[in-house]
Design a protein around this motif. Structure first.
Motif, PDB file in Angstrom:
ATOM      1  N   GLY A  43     -42.835 -16.220  29.109  1.00  0.00           N
ATOM      2  CA  GLY A  43     -43.489 -15.719  27.728  1.00  0.00           C
ATOM      3  C   GLY A  43     -42.479 -16.114  26.534  1.00  0.00           C
ATOM      4  O   GLY A  43     -42.861 -16.063  25.471  1.00  0.00           O
ATOM      5  N   SER A  46     -45.246 -19.680  24.692  1.00  0.00           N
ATOM      6  CA  SER A  46     -46.674 -19.195  24.846  1.00  0.00           C
ATOM      7  C   SER A  46     -47.476 -20.347  25.105  1.00  0.00           C
ATOM      8  O   SER A  46     -47.234 -21.643  24.959  1.00  0.00           O
ATOM      9  CB  SER A  46     -47.014 -18.536  23.611  1.00  0.00           C
ATOM     10  N   ASP A  49     -48.122 -22.317  22.026  1.00  0.00           N
ATOM     11  CA  ASP A  49     -46.942 -23.259  21.858  1.00  0.00           C
ATOM     12  C   ASP A  49     -47.033 -24.146  22.485  1.00  0.00           C
ATOM     13  O   ASP A  49     -46.665 -25.483  22.077  1.00  0.00           O
ATOM     14  CB  ASP A  49     -45.588 -22.363  21.870  1.00  0.00           C
ATOM     15  N   ASN A 102     -48.882 -17.166  33.406  1.00  0.00           N
ATOM     16  CA  ASN A 102     -49.060 -17.192  31.910  1.00  0.00           C
ATOM     17  C   ASN A 102     -50.237 -16.633  31.443  1.00  0.00           C
ATOM     18  O   ASN A 102     -51.255 -16.279  32.370  1.00  0.00           O
ATOM     19  CB  ASN A 102     -48.989 -18.687  31.573  1.00  0.00           C
ATOM     20  N   GLY A 103     -50.696 -16.526  30.064  1.00  0.00           N
ATOM     21  CA  GLY A 103     -51.599 -15.725  29.524  1.00  0.00           C
ATOM     22  C   GLY A 103     -53.065 -16.300  29.879  1.00  0.00           C
ATOM     23  O   GLY A 103     -53.832 -15.715  30.285  1.00  0.00           O
ATOM     24  N   PHE A 127     -44.746 -13.488  32.581  1.00  0.00           N
ATOM     25  CA  PHE A 127     -45.143 -13.648  31.102  1.00  0.00           C
ATOM     26  C   PHE A 127     -45.144 -12.328  30.104  1.00  0.00           C
ATOM     27  O   PHE A 127     -44.595 -12.401  29.174  1.00  0.00           O
ATOM     28  CB  PHE A 127     -46.192 -14.574  30.933  1.00  0.00           C
TER      29      PHE A 127
END
Length: 197
Positions: A43, A46, A49, A102-103, A127
């Motif tokens: 995290g 992101s 990012d 990850n998200g 994350f």
């Protein structure tokens, strides 16, 4: 999660993201470097990012939505036999999910495999926690959150490094190959499973 519960193809994702950049061949190498960075899974970096870095460094020319589609194209359906194994375990055992993810991946996997993931709650996601496997602190955190000692946990992963990390803190662990092998190794722990695979 990826490689054990659901099929996952990182190479497919890297290729798809590179194709969205001005110079795909150059972007491919940069993508691999950024994608494998621990920051994405913890995290600290992101997904948005990462997208912005690709826009500035690699000439990413797609929209953020198109990028999300490309960076999650490798998240596939359940691994053969795993729905049956999880279903059987869910009846009589306490389950939890620990994943380096990850998200973007988590959102896509929930959308496609929500019923399977619901059986594996609570979810310990790298994350969100700021830690990634094989960090010893992560395994200990999961055990404590479940009010268990590490020795009371059985961990399954397709990465030998992650399996060895779990064993170092005292967890029992199985190095996943396929659902048949998992069912056989669960038998050694006294857990009988009938697998579709």
């Amino acid at each position: 999660m990826g490689g054990v519960l659901v099929r996952y193809d990182l190479e497919l994702e890297l290729d798809a993201m590179a194709e969205l950049c001005a110079q795909p061949a150059e972007a491919r190498g940069r993508l691999e470097e950024l994608w494998s960075a621990e920051g994405l899974h913890t995290g600290r970096l992101s997904v948005r990012d990462l997208f912005q870095r690709l826009v500035s460094a690699c000439g990413m020319k797609a929209s953020y939505e198109a990028f999300i589609d490309a960076c999650t194209v490798g998240c596939g359906p359940p691994v053969a036999g795993m729905e049956a194994i999880v279903g059987a375990l869910y009846e009589n055992h306490r389950l939890a999910l620990l994943s380096n993810t990850n998200g973007a991946h988590w959102g896509r996997i929930l959308a496609r495999n929500g019923e399977l993931m619901d059986k594996l709650a609570p979810h310990f996601l790298s994350f969100e926690l700021g830690l990634a496997k094989p960090s010893p602190a992560l395994y200990v955190h999961v055990a404590r959150s479940l009010d268990l000692d590490p020795e009371q946990c059985l961990f399954v992963d397709d990465s030998l490094e992650n399996v060895e990390g779990a064993r170092r803190v005292g967890m029992h662990a199985i190095h996943f190959g396929d659902s048949r092998q998992l069912a056989e190794e669960l038998e050694a722990y006294g857990v009988s499973i009938v697998s579709e695979g």
